[in-house]
Design an enzyme around this catalytic site. Structure first.
Site, PDB file in Angstrom:
ATOM      1  N   ASP A  47       0.828  -1.204   0.000  1.00  0.00           N
ATOM      2  CA  ASP A  47       0.000   0.000   0.000  1.00  0.00           C
ATOM      3  C   ASP A  47       0.865   1.256   0.000  1.00  0.00           C
ATOM      4  O   ASP A  47       1.663   1.468   0.905  1.00  0.00           O
ATOM      5  CB  ASP A  47      -0.881   0.002   1.258  1.00  0.00           C
ATOM      6  N   TYR A  52       2.357  10.000   0.018  1.00  0.00           N
ATOM      7  CA  TYR A  52       3.439   9.493   0.885  1.00  0.00           C
ATOM      8  C   TYR A  52       4.809   9.813   0.288  1.00  0.00           C
ATOM      9  O   TYR A  52       5.826   9.587   0.923  1.00  0.00           O
ATOM     10  CB  TYR A  52       3.341   7.976   1.092  1.00  0.00           C
ATOM     11  N   LYS A  77      -2.924   5.910  -4.271  1.00  0.00           N
ATOM     12  CA  LYS A  77      -4.108   6.720  -3.943  1.00  0.00           C
ATOM     13  C   LYS A  77      -4.009   8.124  -4.519  1.00  0.00           C
ATOM     14  O   LYS A  77      -2.934   8.721  -4.550  1.00  0.00           O
ATOM     15  CB  LYS A  77      -4.258   6.827  -2.418  1.00  0.00           C
ATOM     16  N   HIS A 110      -8.128   9.028  -2.009  1.00  0.00           N
ATOM     17  CA  HIS A 110      -7.549   8.999  -0.659  1.00  0.00           C
ATOM     18  C   HIS A 110      -8.519   9.488   0.427  1.00  0.00           C
ATOM     19  O   HIS A 110      -8.607   8.898   1.500  1.00  0.00           O
ATOM     20  CB  HIS A 110      -6.256   9.825  -0.650  1.00  0.00           C
TER      21      HIS A 110
HETATM   22  N1  LIG Z   1      -6.011   5.709   3.565  1.00  0.00           N
HETATM   23  C1  LIG Z   1      -5.602   6.440   4.569  1.00  0.00           C
HETATM   24  O1  LIG Z   1      -6.133   7.531   4.815  1.00  0.00           O
HETATM   25  C2  LIG Z   1      -4.472   5.944   5.432  1.00  0.00           C
HETATM   26  C3  LIG Z   1      -4.157   6.604   6.626  1.00  0.00           C
HETATM   27  C4  LIG Z   1      -3.118   6.102   7.407  1.00  0.00           C
HETATM   28  C5  LIG Z   1      -2.412   4.975   7.008  1.00  0.00           C
HETATM   29  N2  LIG Z   1      -2.706   4.360   5.824  1.00  0.00           N
HETATM   30  C6  LIG Z   1      -1.968   3.137   5.377  1.00  0.00           C
HETATM   31  O2  LIG Z   1      -2.067   2.167   6.400  1.00  0.00           O
HETATM   32  C7  LIG Z   1      -0.757   1.696   6.723  1.00  0.00           C
HETATM   33  C8  LIG Z   1      -0.674   1.210   8.153  1.00  0.00           C
HETATM   34  O3  LIG Z   1      -1.015   2.247   9.060  1.00  0.00           O
HETATM   35  P1  LIG Z   1       0.067   3.050   9.946  1.00  0.00           P
HETATM   36  O4  LIG Z   1       1.415   2.961   9.336  1.00  0.00           O
HETATM   37  O5  LIG Z   1      -0.528   4.391  10.165  1.00  0.00           O
HETATM   38  O6  LIG Z   1       0.009   2.321  11.364  1.00  0.00           O
HETATM   39  P2  LIG Z   1       0.123   0.818  11.899  1.00  0.00           P
HETATM   40  O7  LIG Z   1       0.446  -0.128  10.809  1.00  0.00           O
HETATM   41  O8  LIG Z   1      -1.075   0.586  12.754  1.00  0.00           O
HETATM   42  O9  LIG Z   1       1.366   0.944  12.895  1.00  0.00           O
HETATM   43  C9  LIG Z   1       2.678   1.191  12.441  1.00  0.00           C
HETATM   44  C10 LIG Z   1       3.563   1.381  13.673  1.00  0.00           C
HETATM   45  O10 LIG Z   1       3.554   0.190  14.451  1.00  0.00           O
HETATM   46  C11 LIG Z   1       4.883  -0.281  14.660  1.00  0.00           C
HETATM   47  N3  LIG Z   1       4.799  -1.749  14.613  1.00  0.00           N
HETATM   48  C12 LIG Z   1       4.442  -2.502  13.547  1.00  0.00           C
HETATM   49  N4  LIG Z   1       4.409  -3.813  13.869  1.00  0.00           N
HETATM   50  C13 LIG Z   1       4.747  -3.881  15.171  1.00  0.00           C
HETATM   51  C14 LIG Z   1       4.902  -4.967  16.072  1.00  0.00           C
HETATM   52  N5  LIG Z   1       4.680  -6.232  15.696  1.00  0.00           N
HETATM   53  N6  LIG Z   1       5.271  -4.694  17.358  1.00  0.00           N
HETATM   54  C15 LIG Z   1       5.506  -3.408  17.744  1.00  0.00           C
HETATM   55  N7  LIG Z   1       5.388  -2.347  16.941  1.00  0.00           N
HETATM   56  C16 LIG Z   1       4.998  -2.573  15.650  1.00  0.00           C
HETATM   57  C17 LIG Z   1       5.699   0.325  13.552  1.00  0.00           C
HETATM   58  O11 LIG Z   1       7.017   0.547  13.981  1.00  0.00           O
HETATM   59  P3  LIG Z   1       8.282  -0.069  13.180  1.00  0.00           P
HETATM   60  O12 LIG Z   1       8.215   0.451  11.771  1.00  0.00           O
HETATM   61  O13 LIG Z   1       9.451   0.431  13.954  1.00  0.00           O
HETATM   62  O14 LIG Z   1       8.136  -1.576  13.260  1.00  0.00           O
HETATM   63  C18 LIG Z   1       5.000   1.666  13.323  1.00  0.00           C
HETATM   64  O15 LIG Z   1       5.458   2.629  14.268  1.00  0.00           O
HETATM   65  C19 LIG Z   1       0.133   2.908   6.422  1.00  0.00           C
HETATM   66  O16 LIG Z   1       1.502   2.582   6.393  1.00  0.00           O
HETATM   67  C20 LIG Z   1      -0.468   3.353   5.123  1.00  0.00           C
HETATM   68  O17 LIG Z   1      -0.004   2.522   4.060  1.00  0.00           O
HETATM   69  C21 LIG Z   1      -3.739   4.826   5.043  1.00  0.00           C
END
Ligand SMILES: NC(=O)c1ccc[n+]([C@@H]2O[C@H](COP(=O)([O-])OP(=O)(O)OC[C@H]3O[C@@H](n4cnc5c(N)ncnc54)[C@H](OP(=O)(O)O)[C@@H]3O)[C@@H](O)[C@H]2O)c1
Length: 280
Positions: A47, A52, A77, A110
């Site tokens: 994704d 980004y 997106k 998005h």
């Molecule tokens: N459509 C939208 O509006 C929208 C908005 C926000 C996000 N997104 C997408 O959704 C994806 C995921 O969401 P997100 O990046 O916001 O948050 P997330 O995946 O909920 O959390 C990412 C965070 O969790 C940590 N982490 C991951 N696995 C872990 C584990 N097993 N144990 C401990 N810590 C862990 C990562 O740190 P490390 O990297 O240090 O492991 C990072 O700081 C984004 O990357 C993006 O592609 C879309």
């Protein structure tokens, strides 16, 4: 244990893995290494987004991985500033140039940005780009039922997917029920709630202990059993592996319910209600 990730089929026939990989903040050489490592670990759904500023990084990670293009599912997106039809078409082309790809498997609007009220025009651009072969499957993010209804009413085309904020503190029960009725696939962004105040949650910890799993694994299994495709982001190969190892156990109804009970009406992380929040 590296069990394979199950596949699911979208309403237009495209199959995608039931678990993907998020790339927000994975940029440059370190980002490309992290994306290559995720693909090597078995993730096939990646994704990204125009906003980004890492579509090029994703393209680089893909090329380093040596996995055939047709085995991958790459999502990008459309930003809010390009909802106008011609600008949307150009942005899709630009997204492809940046990643050095011939097509995206999924392309999503998005945010609906309802105050600007041009998301139907943007949707028409995605419909046409799909006809031209630039995108295989078209969807949206952060669309409320009222926005989805308008797309259907004005274009006759229902999105294949809606990517929404979804984690144990905000489980989107009504939105998911609406998606199910319309055969729209739910996808969970920030599925781990960006690990803010969640890894030490006692309820999830107790479930995790019972299964000999980590809190993150229990949360990602919960998404899978809800029927939503989670896209956790991690820069660490170790945590990438941990997060994809969720297909060798299952949660019972009581455990699912206990996690669902953590949801609060104000559980969104940054109060980004798509009815009012605008992103460009
Ligand atoms: N459509 C939208 O509006 C929208 C908005 C926000 C996000 N997104 C997408 O959704 C994806 C995921 O969401 P997100 O990046 O916001 O948050 P997330 O995946 O909920 O959390 C990412 C965070 O969790 C940590 N982490 C991951 N696995 C872990 C584990 N097993 N144990 C401990 N810590 C862990 C990562 O740190 P490390 O990297 O240090 O492991 C990072 O700081 C984004 O990357 C993006 O592609 C879309």
């Amino acid at each position: 244990m590296n069990q394979s990730i199950p596949e699911i089929q979208l309403n237009d026939g495209l199959t995608i893995p039931a678990l993907g990989f998020g790339t927000y903040r994975l940029n440059g050489n370190r980002g490309a290494s992290a994306i290559q490592s995720a693909i090597d670990t078995g993730y096939r759904l990646i994704d990204t987004a125009y906003n980004y500023e890492n579509e090029a990084t994703v393209g680089e990670g893909i090329r380093r991985s040596n996995i055939p293009r047709n085995e991958l599912r790459i999502t990008s997106k459309l930003p809010g500033r390009y909802h106008e039809y011609d600008k949307a078409v150009t942005a899709i082309q630009e997204s492809l140039f940046r990643a050095q790809l011939d097509y995206y498997d999924l392309y999503l609007i998005h945010w609906p940005n309802p105050k600007e009220d041009r998301y139907v025009e943007a949707w028409q651009a995605l419909i046409d780009a799909q006809k031209w072969g630039l995108i295989r499957s078209i969807g949206v993010c952060n669309f409320l039922p009222e926005h989805l209804e308008r797309l259907e009413r004005e274009t006759g085309i229902i999105p294949s997917m809606n990517q929404v904020e979804l984690h144990p503190f905000f489980n989107q029960e009504e939105q998911r029920a609406y998606h199910q009725e319309k055969q729209i696939q739910t996808q969970s962004w920030s599925p781990l709630a960006r690990v803010q105040n969640i890894l030490d949650n006692e309820t999830i910890q107790s479930v995790a202990e019972r299964h000999g799993k980590t809190v993150s694994q229990v949360i990602l299994r919960w998404h899978y059993q809800l029927g939503s495709v989670a896209i956790p982001k991690s820069s660490s190969p170790k945590r990438q592996k941990e997060n994809r190892s969720v297909f060798d156990f299952s949660l019972n109804e009581e455990e699912m319910e206990r996690i669902n009970q953590l949801t609060r009406p104000d559980g969104r992380m940054n109060d980004q209600d798509p009815a009012t929040y605008q992103e460009f």
